[in-house]
Write a protein that holds these residues in place. Structure first.
Motif, PDB file in Angstrom:
ATOM      1  N   ALA A  70      51.150  28.926  51.432  1.00 57.98           N
ATOM      2  CA  ALA A  70      49.775  29.333  51.707  1.00 57.98           C
ATOM      3  C   ALA A  70      49.602  30.849  51.600  1.00 57.98           C
ATOM      4  N   ILE A  71      50.562  31.605  52.093  1.00 52.96           N
ATOM      5  CA  ILE A  71      50.495  33.070  52.000  1.00 52.96           C
ATOM      6  C   ILE A  71      50.472  33.514  50.539  1.00 52.96           C
ATOM      7  N   MET A  72      51.314  32.901  49.722  1.00 51.33           N
ATOM      8  CA  MET A  72      51.339  33.230  48.296  1.00 51.33           C
ATOM      9  C   MET A  72      49.986  32.926  47.640  1.00 51.33           C
ATOM     10  N   ILE A  73      49.382  31.795  47.997  1.00 52.67           N
ATOM     11  CA  ILE A  73      48.078  31.422  47.430  1.00 52.67           C
ATOM     12  C   ILE A  73      47.000  32.407  47.869  1.00 52.67           C
ATOM     13  N   ILE A  74      47.024  32.802  49.145  1.00 53.28           N
ATOM     14  CA  ILE A  74      46.033  33.770  49.642  1.00 53.28           C
ATOM     15  C   ILE A  74      46.174  35.093  48.895  1.00 53.28           C
ATOM     16  N   GLU A  75      47.408  35.543  48.683  1.00 57.73           N
ATOM     17  CA  GLU A  75      47.624  36.797  47.932  1.00 57.73           C
ATOM     18  C   GLU A  75      47.024  36.700  46.533  1.00 57.73           C
ATOM     19  N   LYS A  76      47.238  35.573  45.863  1.00 62.28           N
ATOM     20  CA  LYS A  76      46.711  35.392  44.510  1.00 62.28           C
ATOM     21  C   LYS A  76      45.181  35.311  44.521  1.00 62.28           C
ATOM     22  N   ALA A  77      44.621  34.696  45.556  1.00 59.63           N
ATOM     23  CA  ALA A  77      43.162  34.621  45.679  1.00 59.63           C
ATOM     24  C   ALA A  77      42.569  36.009  45.912  1.00 59.63           C
ATOM     25  N   GLN A  78      43.276  36.839  46.678  1.00 60.88           N
ATOM     26  CA  GLN A  78      42.833  38.223  46.863  1.00 60.88           C
ATOM     27  C   GLN A  78      42.873  38.982  45.547  1.00 60.88           C
ATOM     28  N   ASP A  79      43.980  38.846  44.811  1.00 59.16           N
ATOM     29  CA  ASP A  79      44.132  39.549  43.533  1.00 59.16           C
ATOM     30  C   ASP A  79      43.061  39.127  42.525  1.00 59.16           C
ATOM     31  N   ALA A  80      42.643  37.864  42.596  1.00 61.08           N
ATOM     32  CA  ALA A  80      41.642  37.340  41.665  1.00 61.08           C
ATOM     33  C   ALA A  80      40.213  37.568  42.164  1.00 61.08           C
ATOM     34  N   ASN A  81      40.069  38.277  43.289  1.00 64.33           N
ATOM     35  CA  ASN A  81      38.762  38.539  43.896  1.00 64.33           C
ATOM     36  C   ASN A  81      37.983  37.266  44.233  1.00 64.33           C
ATOM     37  N   GLU A  82      38.720  36.202  44.562  1.00 64.52           N
ATOM     38  CA  GLU A  82      38.076  34.967  45.003  1.00 64.52           C
ATOM     39  C   GLU A  82      37.744  35.031  46.486  1.00 64.52           C
ATOM     40  N   ILE A  83      38.506  35.837  47.201  1.00 66.33           N
ATOM     41  CA  ILE A  83      38.206  36.106  48.610  1.00 66.33           C
ATOM     42  C   ILE A  83      38.129  37.622  48.779  1.00 66.33           C
ATOM     43  N   ASN A  84      37.240  38.042  49.653  1.00 69.48           N
ATOM     44  CA  ASN A  84      36.986  39.475  49.829  1.00 69.48           C
ATOM     45  C   ASN A  84      37.732  40.092  50.996  1.00 69.48           C
ATOM     46  N   ASN A  85      38.295  39.271  51.879  1.00 69.77           N
ATOM     47  CA  ASN A  85      39.045  39.796  53.020  1.00 69.77           C
ATOM     48  C   ASN A  85      40.430  40.212  52.529  1.00 69.77           C
ATOM     49  N   MET A  86      40.694  41.507  52.539  1.00 69.18           N
ATOM     50  CA  MET A  86      41.945  42.042  52.000  1.00 69.18           C
ATOM     51  C   MET A  86      42.976  42.350  53.085  1.00 69.18           C
ATOM     52  N   ASN A  87      42.799  41.769  54.260  1.00 72.55           N
ATOM     53  CA  ASN A  87      43.795  41.932  55.318  1.00 72.55           C
ATOM     54  C   ASN A  87      45.083  41.209  54.933  1.00 72.55           C
ATOM     55  N   ASP A  88      46.141  41.488  55.675  1.00 73.05           N
ATOM     56  CA  ASP A  88      47.460  40.920  55.434  1.00 73.05           C
ATOM     57  C   ASP A  88      47.363  39.394  55.309  1.00 73.05           C
ATOM     58  N   PRO A  89      47.824  38.804  54.188  1.00 72.76           N
ATOM     59  CA  PRO A  89      47.764  37.351  53.995  1.00 72.76           C
ATOM     60  C   PRO A  89      48.459  36.555  55.105  1.00 72.76           C
ATOM     61  N   LYS A  90      49.510  37.122  55.707  1.00 72.61           N
ATOM     62  CA  LYS A  90      50.186  36.428  56.806  1.00 72.61           C
ATOM     63  C   LYS A  90      49.243  36.277  57.999  1.00 72.61           C
ATOM     64  N   ILE A  91      48.510  37.346  58.291  1.00 73.91           N
ATOM     65  CA  ILE A  91      47.553  37.304  59.405  1.00 73.91           C
ATOM     66  C   ILE A  91      46.414  36.346  59.079  1.00 73.91           C
TER      67      ILE A  91
END
Length: 198
Positions: A124-145
């Motif tokens: 899930a953390i890896m997916i969140i990081e990729k979603a951040q990089d792709a600008n699919e999500i705007n919250n850029m806080n630590d993916p673990k958090i």
């Protein structure tokens, strides 16, 4: 008497719990359905409680080993939706009675049923990081958090769903919160609906 193991006993017991209710099923009922003796039950299962301590483990195993299905998603965010929709579908399949019992058992003594599983957390953390990089999500806080926030939000809605005996908007409430926590792009916010025809 048939040859049996804990997984088979657990599967048969879960069917009984789902049809009759956890408190209405005795160990004798489980033994009769499994065609085993009580000593055999205790040897493999230990107790009724032990049979429901890890309801999510099979779901998590399926999610983390069947990564091919994630290739069907159109976005990284959709992959995250797939994870949580699988967890919600299994929650609803097992029902509020079993999850309430699992919570009660863990309140009496922590069996770590609600601990985050490392393999799912890493995915899930890896997916969140990729979603951040792709600008699919705007919250850029630590993916673990972010994942921890989602996991505990999920548990909160699940507990409420159990307290109200399944009479809440668990699905919409959780994904509305997930969208808010991650600040998801508008066009992706309703994507969960196609996975949750339950």
């Amino acid at each position: 008497m048939q040859k049996i193991n804990k997984e088979e006993i657990s599967n048969i017991a879960l069917e009984l719990f789902s049809s009759k209710g956890y408190n209405n099923v005795t160990i004798n009922d489980i033994c009769d359905a499994c065609e085993i003796t009580k000593p055999t039950f205790y040897k493999y299962a230990g107790s009724k409680d032990e049979l429901i301590l890890n309801l999510y483990d099979r779901t998590i195993h399926d999610i983390t080993t069947d990564t091919y299905r994630f290739l069907q998603a159109n976005s990284h965010y959709e992959q995250l939706v797939m994870i949580f929709s699988s967890l919600i579908q299994d929650t609803m399949k097992f029902g509020p009675d079993l999850f309430s019992q699992m919570m009660i058992t863990n309140l009496n003594e922590n069996h770590h049923s609600f601990d985050m599983r490392e393999n799912l957390t890493e995915l899930a953390i890896m997916i969140i990081e990729k979603a951040q990089d792709a600008n699919e999500i705007n919250n850029m806080n630590d993916p673990k958090i972010l994942y921890s926030s989602l996991a505990y939000t999920f548990s909160g809605y699940e507990i409420t769903w159990c307290m109200y005996n399944g009479e809440t908007n668990f699905i919409d409430d959780f994904f509305t919160s997930m969208n808010a926590i991650l600040d998801v792009k508008e066009e992706l916010r309703d994507i969960y609906k196609k996975y949750l025809e339950v």
